[in-house]
Enzyme design. Structure first.
Site, PDB file in Angstrom:
ATOM      1  N   GLY A   1       0.826  -1.202   0.000  1.00  0.00           N
ATOM      2  CA  GLY A   1       0.000   0.000   0.000  1.00  0.00           C
ATOM      3  C   GLY A   1       0.859   1.249   0.000  1.00  0.00           C
ATOM      4  O   GLY A   1       2.062   1.215   0.272  1.00  0.00           O
ATOM      5  N   CYS A   2       0.237   2.362  -0.319  1.00  0.00           N
ATOM      6  CA  CYS A   2       0.967   3.618  -0.452  1.00  0.00           C
ATOM      7  C   CYS A   2       1.476   4.114   0.904  1.00  0.00           C
ATOM      8  O   CYS A   2       2.660   4.417   1.073  1.00  0.00           O
ATOM      9  CB  CYS A   2       0.088   4.672  -1.109  1.00  0.00           C
ATOM     10  SG  CYS A   2      -1.543   4.863  -0.363  1.00  0.00           S
ATOM     11  N   TYR A   3       0.580   4.188   1.878  1.00  0.00           N
ATOM     12  CA  TYR A   3       1.008   4.622   3.213  1.00  0.00           C
ATOM     13  C   TYR A   3       2.076   3.685   3.776  1.00  0.00           C
ATOM     14  O   TYR A   3       3.023   4.115   4.428  1.00  0.00           O
ATOM     15  CB  TYR A   3      -0.182   4.618   4.180  1.00  0.00           C
ATOM     16  CG  TYR A   3      -1.132   5.773   4.060  1.00  0.00           C
ATOM     17  CD1 TYR A   3      -0.693   7.089   4.189  1.00  0.00           C
ATOM     18  CD2 TYR A   3      -2.493   5.557   3.852  1.00  0.00           C
ATOM     19  CE1 TYR A   3      -1.588   8.152   4.105  1.00  0.00           C
ATOM     20  CE2 TYR A   3      -3.388   6.617   3.767  1.00  0.00           C
ATOM     21  CZ  TYR A   3      -2.932   7.914   3.898  1.00  0.00           C
ATOM     22  OH  TYR A   3      -3.817   8.962   3.826  1.00  0.00           O
TER      23      TYR A   3
END
Lengths: 346, 346, 346, 346
Positions: free
Chosen positions: B148-150
């Protein structure tokens, strides 16, 4: 590899040049210069270059650069290039000037809108580097006057109509909207975040210096003198120019009549994308690319045509077109190093 | 040429994949699929592709795609990939899943934060595709769970400290800020321009699904279970994630002690750029690139370390890292098709 | 009518003071001063005042002003107020200082974070003007140190927890996000539109001057010394501060336990609005108002509480609170001239 | 106190009406209605109202409302008001309609640009509520057609020139730029944050419904039929409209000739602020206010005049002007409840 120098590399247009040329397969940056950051690593000026360690801003010395560079790009405030360029330099290297100094062939017009010109003799050598219009001349010249951002968008939008004499030449109004990079990196209250954000304004109404540039090129296309109204606006966004152009049609035309004219000039132009009927350019669709999107509508009630053009002001409106000019000057495929899909959303 | 398929190509992450892979020298897009735009030309979905005429959104058929594609990317809402992937597909093609379904090895944790998992047997084949950490495993697996990005930004920021046991593991707080592309292209009042613009908010406090993903990876690095606080925020900008990470140091350290640890893990990582002392990452410096910038400060008064990481959420946080994984899986130079200078200002 | 003077009226906080006081039913602006715009009509400095013709920026003369004004507001860079204020001035007029000079009672702390203090004797007269906490003292003092923007939001968010000893005092982390007006109207590259827009950054990590201010006030509430980590961030928007505050709870609490504590202190505070469970403050809901919205969540997995506070930095974080202080000092209803519904969307 | 009802209170214009009327000293909101939020507390629809606990969205019942309200505001999609209003309602209450249904006196023009009209008989009772132009009629009518946002700005900008016959009537081009609140709160891809942010576009070229509204009013002023070109643009900001208006002058005029004409009509108009020579309106200077700023330049080279007008689209362009109309209808000072200095920066 083409050896390249960039004078004025630390403004926004200069920075875009460095970026595009860094990825150009046939170009090699030999020197970048700066007035404000002499001796600084480029990645301290622009931290997006953090991984590039060996690019240092030098003091400008065009004589020396002309000995080692095949081409020199200048991205300077108007008036400065005309002091630096001379025949001696031009014998040794090619020049692509992103400033205004060689854009107007009429020296009186230049001096009335700008300042004293220091190398008027060079002017006749220069060609106005709007690639899609002046490609053949660009191939053979040693000095290119790279067009302004507003002018690129405006001229490309109107050129076919003017060339084919479909509009009343005294009826042209160009209402242009630009992102804030157009005003550069120099500090001013106008560009202070809280002053520009969440607002829109017109500026330099009836007095913006891109006006004579548009007029000179369109007049050449028309074969007669054109004066027009040009109004720039500042939009709270980083990049992009949208030109909304109005003119009275000089006859009754259907959409397809006009479409054919645009296709005649642009169907084979890779960097010009004509939109479909009912679809109009938006700056987001060309951002970070060399494309110019053009679309139009007929307003039958008023018999006006409204043409909308969109470019990325730093790319097709400055650095990208400059590299496109380089590609043409050096006999390469025009798209070399420029063939990127616009990034969205960015 | 690696033959590539993209399932879920019309979301923002999918769109970024199409863009990056279109310019990848060793990849060829064979099929793009979409649920909402079947039969539509891709350039009607995203007009930045206006000049690309022959890319059409197909209906998804993973079986058929697996016969013609060397690798299939999936960019789907969570829960959908786990229904589509099975051993038969995996025998024929490689999979890089940009969704959450194969990111958590602990199936109970997955099902408590997400939904039922439909192919838990595939889970053990999957490797968490954080390239800089799991590169060796990525080389040999047929299915990659793209982070995921985070999580990408958070884990990379904290990994060296956790791995080297320099912080108190129960003291970790991650305060993350994301641009609006992180929420995708689906309409919602939260993403309506006037509701998001000119405001900042926290959301899903103590309940965001990236939390267990960060915890599982950092726990693996620490060799013991970590629970931490993670708070995402929505920022009025298109792209970028900034993670501000806080932890108590477990001893007295000087700046250089910590610096050495970061350099141990990242000095040779091309896509990780450590900032100099006193300089901190900003999302603008990594935008439209695969870089992750990391910097830190010691707060001697509290004996905390504050680490700041920045990525482009659609690039290193999604599509770019997915392509980086592809490059590793297929034995190419990891940078292939990804080695661009971030664009600024854009 | 209370006769009012404003020194430093042409910064953003000063401008907000002029605006709020212009509509205040019981106040009359007698003089506004400015260093940069002496002699200029105020509507040339800020064109939103275009219809107000008779407000002219004067040169500052605090002695003279103190003879005609019942209260003088100062909105100056730190260090300047401490040079101007003395007993003689204070005998003639009341002072509300929006700068930092009288905020810290501990002179050593002040001088270590700021600069030399020129009127330490006045310090003991000053009260920290956080209205909801220090209302009783404000009523009787002649000089008010109006709190900083970050500090107002941070202290109000954490005060009940600290006062009631529900958190571990060494576990406090405050991650704050501010709009660009917080940095004022002075030109800098950081606040240049294209540099700030579409990006987020942390700055002055572990070194921002609002840190000791928050610590001094919370320490007073706790009855013991607190050191905490405070990190400010710059957000691409004009107005607003969001403070996301983290602390370890010192026991097991339920949501309602905490809620009661917040209600104990704030249920009767008009300008503090507690959000419902599951709802968190967003800066847009308080913009152009004197409200401070506060909400919290328990993170049971880590036994942390996350408190989110939101204010308008120029209003409750500066000019609005200053006027609230004036209202209290002069025995008026605290809401006078401040009771506006936040404007949305703006 | 004037008893007020608001139908369609939860759109952006409705929300602005609620806000302005909540602070109006002579008005009292009796009922607010909504289609989407029946039974909801208004502060759940718009959290800026968090401190206002007792305002609940009711189901619309105009008959019932007309019995208890002195005036009803309608903020509805076009076509809906014309179904609700009839003589019976108008006998009991006054109506201020913020929609388009009663703006065009020519029913054929209405039905060709909009839809079927359900109460054409009411039309002759309605007056176009552009206060500065039609004040006398507004005083005596029971139903007001509150002007559109673009039209308010465009007509006020051009009215003196048209009325005094100083321009060629077939030469008018209006290029207007609007913030995103103009498109309302309904979800659409166009208003999705990432699609609108950082871009500018023209839309509904030669086909926007405000065109006939502008034409009807300017034709009435000119005493002859005017057709003109009107192009709206969407700007990445919340509020504000800027109209850049172009026309050929029909004689040689000096700046002061034109200035006198504008002063003739507007010098005594409180809510119209004429800018000085060389200064042009910007939307930021009128935001959150009822002001309309107007400035112009002569383009001597083309003998065109360029007039720039700026308003806040939700205020003077909708709710503010509606309340201004109410004030006039009820014989109050026109400025009541509307006399605020624009907020800047916001």
């Amino acid at each position: 590899m083409i050896k390249v120098g960039i004078i004025g590399s630390t403004g926004y247009a200069g920075g875009e040049l460095v970026r595009i040329l860094s990825s150009h397969p046939n170009a090699e940056i030999k020197t970048v210069t700066s007035q404000s950051y002499i001796g600084k690593n480029y990645n301290e000026v622009y931290e997006n270059y953090r991984h590039i360690k060996n690019l240092v801003c030098k003091q400008e010395d065009i004589e020396k650069m002309s000995q080692i560079c095949d081409v020199i790009f200048l991205a300077l405030p108007h008036g400065e290039a005309s002091k630096k360029i001379n025949s001696s330099v031009l014998q040794k290297t090619k020049i692509i000037d992103l400033g205004a100094d060689y854009r107007l062939q009429n020296i009186d017009v230049y001096e009335s809108w700008y300042t004293k010109h220091y190398s008027p003799d060079i002017l006749k050598e220069a060609v106005y580097g709007l690639c899609e219009i002046n490609r053949e001349k660009i191939k053979t010249r040693r000095i290119i006057a790279n067009p302004g951002c507003y002018t690129t968008c405006s001229i490309l939008s109107l050129y076919p109509l003017v060339k084919e004499k479909m509009i009343e030449l005294d009826s042209i109004v160009i209402d242009a909207k630009s992102g804030a990079t157009g005003a550069g990196r120099s500090l001013s209250l106008s560009n202070h975040f809280c002053e520009l954000n969440e607002s829109v304004k017109a500026y330099k109404i009836a007095s913006h210096r891109h006006t004579p540039e548009i007029e000179e090129q369109l007049s050449a296309a028309a074969g007669e003198d054109i004066v027009l109204s040009f109004t720039p606006h500042l939009i709270p966004m980083n990049r992009g120019i949208l030109a909304t152009c109005y003119a009275k049609l000089n006859d009754k035309y259907e959409y397809d009549d006009i479409k054919k004219v645009y296709e005649k000039y642009y169907a084979d132009e890779y960097f010009i994308r004509l939109t479909k009927e009912g679809i109009f350019p938006e700056t987001k669709w060309v951002k970070s690319s060399n494309f110019c999107d053009i679309g139009f509508a007929l307003d039958k009630r008023t018999n006006r045509i409204i043409v909308v053009g969109a470019i990325d002001n730093l790319y097709k409106g400055a650095a990208g077109q400059a590299v496109q000019n380089m590609n043409i000057m050096f006999g390469m495929d025009e798209k070399t190093g420029l063939d990127y899909i616009p990034i969205f959303p960015v």
